[in-house]
Scaffold this motif. Structure first.
Motif, short mmCIF file in Angstrom:
data_model
loop_
_atom_site.label_atom_id
_atom_site.label_comp_id
_atom_site.label_asym_id
_atom_site.label_seq_id
_atom_site.Cartn_x
_atom_site.Cartn_y
_atom_site.Cartn_z
N LEU A 293 3.68 -3.66 5.21
CA LEU A 293 4.69 -4.46 5.03
C LEU A 293 4.94 -5.46 6.41
N GLY A 294 3.92 -5.50 7.08
CA GLY A 294 4.00 -6.46 8.35
C GLY A 294 4.71 -5.49 9.21
N MET B 251 2.60 -3.38 16.39
CA MET B 251 3.09 -3.10 15.07
C MET B 251 4.64 -3.39 15.01
N ALA B 252 5.19 -4.03 16.04
CA ALA B 252 6.63 -4.23 16.01
C ALA B 252 7.02 -5.77 15.81
N ASP B 253 8.25 -6.02 15.48
CA ASP B 253 8.63 -7.32 15.51
C ASP B 253 8.89 -8.04 16.77
N VAL C 226 4.91 4.78 -0.19
CA VAL C 226 5.66 3.81 0.66
C VAL C 226 5.67 4.42 2.14
N ILE C 227 5.44 5.47 2.70
CA ILE C 227 5.26 5.89 4.01
C ILE C 227 4.27 5.45 4.39
N ARG C 228 3.09 5.68 3.64
CA ARG C 228 1.59 5.35 4.03
C ARG C 228 1.62 3.73 4.36
N GLU C 229 2.36 2.83 3.65
CA GLU C 229 2.19 1.64 3.66
C GLU C 229 3.00 1.17 4.65
#
Ligand SMILES: Nc1nc2c(ncn2[C@@H]2O[C@H](COP(=O)(O)OP(=O)(O)OP(=O)(O)O)[C@@H](O)[C@H]2O)c(=O)[nH]1
Ligand SMILES: [Mg+2]
Length: 290
Positions: free
Chosen positions: A272-273, A62-64, A263-266
């Motif tokens: 949002l990547g 989930m991280a960059d 917003v929080i769920r997405e």
């Protein structure tokens, strides 16, 4: 269950880790790769003393990736080995064992020289709530021994778990408290799901998420919410997202609670990547300013 970190609970959590320290060769410090600074316990160095340690940057999926590499380098410069893992998919499990063997090579060589029979490496996982401790244990054990769940504080009991021949793991509620006294840390913990949604004002969390995205990943944000320009005014931004996504009340006005939830769920479901919320450089500047 909500963990409320009163001083008494912190002392108890600390004591539980301290008591187990002498049973293990190495500590696996589990942190969230999206917030490697904010998801560390503020007293970890003091608590584990000189015990060898391996930092596990969990949820690396989930991280960059670029940011994760920066964090690995950051830890390396501090003399701490860190690796990126994905406990959910079981990525990095072999590396946990090989990295532990490297870290403990000298100790085990010394034991061998003294004629001590070779044995498995003994390890304990520690981390803040929701870091993924139970998920990791299940992955390593290859079966569902520890209970997992998306609610902080699910783990209660403690047991030894064999991981092949090489490793023995203590399933510890080595649940340590986060640095929640810092407001920005609190927002990041809430956004990543490490602290209960009822503790912080969710609207503040959503505003934080949007402002962060605007700063770091403006293109992704524009694309996701079909924005030509990102409005400076936060209410306008909420309005645009709400209108686009149909977050409306009975009378057709924008329902800000629905926008907040969306917003929080997405954010949490990676719409949002992959995102990392903090970089080593920024955290260094922050601690210098303290
Ligand atoms: N995407 C992703 N999700 C993960 C990963 N590891 C854990 N999770 C998820 O994170 C949530 C928390 O995981 P747990 O294993 O219950 O966390 P824990 O540290 O045991 O939490 P407590 O028992 O509450 O202290 C669950 O929804 C897991 O599925 C990972 O590497 N990647
Ligand atoms: Mg657990």
């Amino acid at each position: 269950m909500t963990i409320q970190w009163f001083p008494g609970h912190m002392a108890k959590a600390r004591r539980q880790v301290t008591e187990k320290l002498k049973l293990v060769d190495i500590i696996f410090e589990l942190v969230d790769a999206r917030i490697p600074y904010s998801s560390r316990n503020p007293m970890i160095d003091e608590i584990i003393q000189h015990k060898p340690r391996l930092v596990l940057l969990n949820k690396a999926d989930m991280a960059d990736k670029e940011a994760t590499n920066q964090w690995i380098k950051y830890f390396k410069e501090k003399g701490i080995r860190a690796i990126a893992i994905n406990s959910q998919a079981g990525q990095g499990m072999k590396e946990i064992i090989s990295a532990s063997q490297v870290i403990l090579q000298e100790k085990f060589d010394r034991m061998k020289a003294k004629g001590v029979k070779p044995r498995a490496i003994r390890a304990m996982i520690v981390g803040i709530p929701n870091a993924g401790k139970s998920t990791l244990i299940n992955r390593l054990a290859k079966k569902n021994i520890a209970k997992t769940g998306n609610t902080p504080g699910v783990t209660k009991a403690q047991q030894w778990i064999k991981v092949g021949k090489e490793l023995e793991l203590l399933d510890t509620p080595g649940i340590l408290w986060p640095k929640f006294e810092d407001q920005e840390v609190g927002l990041k913990l809430a956004l990543t799901g490490a602290i209960k949604d009822t503790i912080l004002n969710l609207q503040d969390v959503a505003v934080y998420a949007l402002r962060f995205l605007e700063k770091r990943y403006p293109e992704r944000m524009k694309e996701r919410y079909q924005l030509e320009e990102i409005p400076e005014d936060i209410v306008e931004l909420f309005d645009k997202i709400g209108k686009l996504r149909g977050c409306l009340m009975g009378g057709g006005e924008i329902d800000y609670d629905k926008v907040t939830e969306l917003v929080i769920r997405e954010f949490r479901s990676e719409k949002l990547g992959p995102i990392t919320l903090e970089l080593p450089q920024e955290m260094a500047e922050k601690s210098e300013a303290e």
